[in-house]
Motif scaffolding. Structure first.
Motif, PDB file in Angstrom:
ATOM      1  N   UNK A 209      20.231  -8.603 -12.864  1.00 11.71           N
ATOM      2  CA  UNK A 209      21.545  -7.956 -12.901  1.00 11.71           C
ATOM      3  C   UNK A 209      22.119  -7.961 -11.488  1.00 11.71           C
ATOM      4  N   UNK A 210      23.448  -8.044 -11.392  1.00 14.82           N
ATOM      5  CA  UNK A 210      24.061  -8.141 -10.076  1.00 14.82           C
ATOM      6  C   UNK A 210      25.481  -7.601 -10.090  1.00 14.82           C
ATOM      7  N   UNK A 211      25.920  -7.127  -8.945  1.00 10.82           N
ATOM      8  CA  UNK A 211      27.274  -6.621  -8.741  1.00 10.82           C
ATOM      9  C   UNK A 211      27.421  -6.240  -7.281  1.00 10.82           C
ATOM     10  N   UNK A 212      28.662  -5.985  -6.850  1.00 12.64           N
ATOM     11  CA  UNK A 212      28.887  -5.592  -5.455  1.00 12.64           C
ATOM     12  C   UNK A 212      29.751  -4.341  -5.399  1.00 12.64           C
ATOM     13  N   UNK A 213      29.598  -3.577  -4.327  1.00  8.25           N
ATOM     14  CA  UNK A 213      30.403  -2.381  -4.148  1.00  8.25           C
ATOM     15  C   UNK A 213      30.105  -1.356  -5.229  1.00  8.25           C
ATOM     16  N   UNK A 214      31.148  -0.805  -5.815  1.00 11.42           N
ATOM     17  CA  UNK A 214      30.977   0.201  -6.862  1.00 11.42           C
ATOM     18  C   UNK A 214      30.184  -0.328  -8.054  1.00 11.42           C
ATOM     19  N   UNK A 220      22.078  -1.792 -11.015  1.00 10.37           N
ATOM     20  CA  UNK A 220      20.761  -1.173 -10.901  1.00 10.37           C
ATOM     21  C   UNK A 220      20.442  -0.313 -12.125  1.00 10.37           C
ATOM     22  N   UNK A 221      21.427   0.421 -12.596  1.00 12.71           N
ATOM     23  CA  UNK A 221      21.189   1.265 -13.770  1.00 12.71           C
ATOM     24  C   UNK A 221      20.948   0.412 -15.016  1.00 12.71           C
ATOM     25  N   UNK A 222      21.667  -0.694 -15.152  1.00 11.17           N
ATOM     26  CA  UNK A 222      21.442  -1.589 -16.291  1.00 11.17           C
ATOM     27  C   UNK A 222      20.026  -2.145 -16.273  1.00 11.17           C
ATOM     28  N   UNK A 238      22.442  -6.803  -5.194  1.00  7.90           N
ATOM     29  CA  UNK A 238      23.855  -6.922  -4.877  1.00  7.90           C
ATOM     30  C   UNK A 238      24.208  -8.415  -4.899  1.00  7.90           C
ATOM     31  N   UNK A 239      25.465  -8.695  -5.152  1.00  2.00           N
ATOM     32  CA  UNK A 239      25.868 -10.102  -5.178  1.00  2.00           C
ATOM     33  C   UNK A 239      25.567 -10.808  -3.872  1.00  2.00           C
ATOM     34  N   UNK A 240      25.717 -10.079  -2.759  1.00  2.00           N
ATOM     35  CA  UNK A 240      25.435 -10.686  -1.454  1.00  2.00           C
ATOM     36  C   UNK A 240      23.953 -10.964  -1.296  1.00  2.00           C
ATOM     37  N   UNK A 241      23.120  -9.985  -1.658  1.00  2.00           N
ATOM     38  CA  UNK A 241      21.676 -10.179  -1.509  1.00  2.00           C
ATOM     39  C   UNK A 241      21.151 -11.269  -2.434  1.00  2.00           C
TER      40      UNK A 241
END
Length: 343
Positions: A209-214, A220-222, A238-241
């Motif tokens: 799972x991935x996302x950035x910012x908010x 992480x919860x997903x 995170x998308x960056x990591x």
């Protein structure tokens, strides 16, 4: 778990009502008067992801440094950090975790302003803190937290925006936007895509799972929900990591759930998605717009600050549906209890 998920639109409406939003506004005004110089959040599990969301809000909306405490530094190693100008916030659905209670007790003794955000206003965490916020989610039936998580998100959003206002009272335009959330949440929960994806991912061996910012707390919860209910190894980045190494593990057999909003965090994910395409990864997107080569779980377009309150809903339903498809009981995951005591 199904009932808990379906109650979330009503939970939003309840928390936004004067009976519950009013006391949160009073707490926000009290914090604004104290003018903390930094904010420290302490939480565990699902609540840690709500705290991470609040840390983003605090730094972006209030311009105050914020971070997540490591309770073990206090409970195991006996550290006594100088928290005299801090706001220390304990976030816990049950309010019963001994290590979080100890962090707030030590912080208060050190001169910090302390706040408990909990679904149990008479719990030890609330008693240890100077101020408390009731997230008013009601009894949660399933072990895996769903409605208490989103109630924490909304309570923390109301709190931070109330502090930003100075007197706890949100501007009329902001209040109108928040009042639309219950209907938007109901629309989001009506989307059949999560159940359809569950059938596709039934035999997955791992997932990203991935996302950035908010959106990063949502990712992480997903991942946690998938691990709790389906025992499916799920890694959140995170998308960056993700681009700094973990991208190498993605391939057609590793589904990737990407949370892609319409604000700065979502736009930055548009740079990540083509790289996943190069790896021929099986990508499913949570967002308000279609992405080439990806299946979409649709959510309405809202201010990026509000998006976590909607983005997590299809992912909760995916975790529920996937657990059932794999023959598991999402209401009672093996080895887990509703309240976990740690020190």
């Amino acid at each position: 778990m199904t009932a808990d998920i379906e109650e979330q639109p009503a939970g939003y409406a309840r928390l936004l009502s004067a009976a519950h939003a009013g006391p949160i506004a009073e707490v926000a005004a009290a914090i604004a008067r104290r003018r903390p110089r930094h904010v420290v959040f302490t939480a565990r599990g699902t609540s840690d992801h709500a705290a991470l969301y609040a840390a983003y809000l605090t730094e972006i909306r209030l311009g105050i440094p914020a971070g997540l405490a490591s309770p073990s530094t206090i409970t195991l190693f006996g550290a006594r950090p100088d928290l005299s100008d801090a706001l220390v916030v304990g976030v816990s659905q049950s309010g019963g975790s001994p290590d979080l209670v100890e962090v707030l007790r030590v912080a208060r003794a050190a001169g910090a302003l302390t706040l408990a955000v909990t679904n149990a206003p008479s719990a030890p965490l609330a008693q240890a803190a100077e101020l408390s916020v009731d997230i008013a989610a009601g009894h949660e039936r399933a072990v895996a937290a769903t409605k208490t998580y989103t109630a924490e998100l909304l309570a923390l959003l109301l709190l931070v925006e109330g502090i930003r206002a100075g007197d706890g009272v949100l501007p009329a335009q902001e209040r109108a936007a928040l009042d639309a959330l219950p209907d938007l949440a109901a629309r989001t929960l009506a989307d059949p895509a999560p159940a359809q994806l569950a059938a596709r991912y039934r035999f997955a061996a791992r997932l990203v799972t991935t996302g950035r910012g908010y959106a990063y707390p949502t990712a992480r919860e997903a991942a946690l929900k998938l691990m709790e209910t389906s025992y499916l190894p799920a890694l959140a980045f995170s998308g960056a990591d993700l681009l700094h190494g973990p991208l190498a593990m993605t391939d057609p057999d590793v589904p990737v759930l990407a949370v892609v909003g319409s604000g700065p965090g979502g736009r930055s994910m548009r740079e990540v998605l083509p790289r996943l395409g190069e790896r021929r990864a099986d990508v499913a997107v949570v967002g308000s717009a279609d992405v080439d080569g990806a299946t979409r779980m649709a959510v309405p377009e809202v201010d990026e600050r509000y998006a976590p309150l909607l983005d997590i809903l299809p992912l909760q339903r995916l975790a529920l549906s996937l657990a059932l498809a794999r023959g598991e009981d999402p209401d009672s995951p093996r080895g887990l209890k509703k309240v976990t005591s740690t020190m």
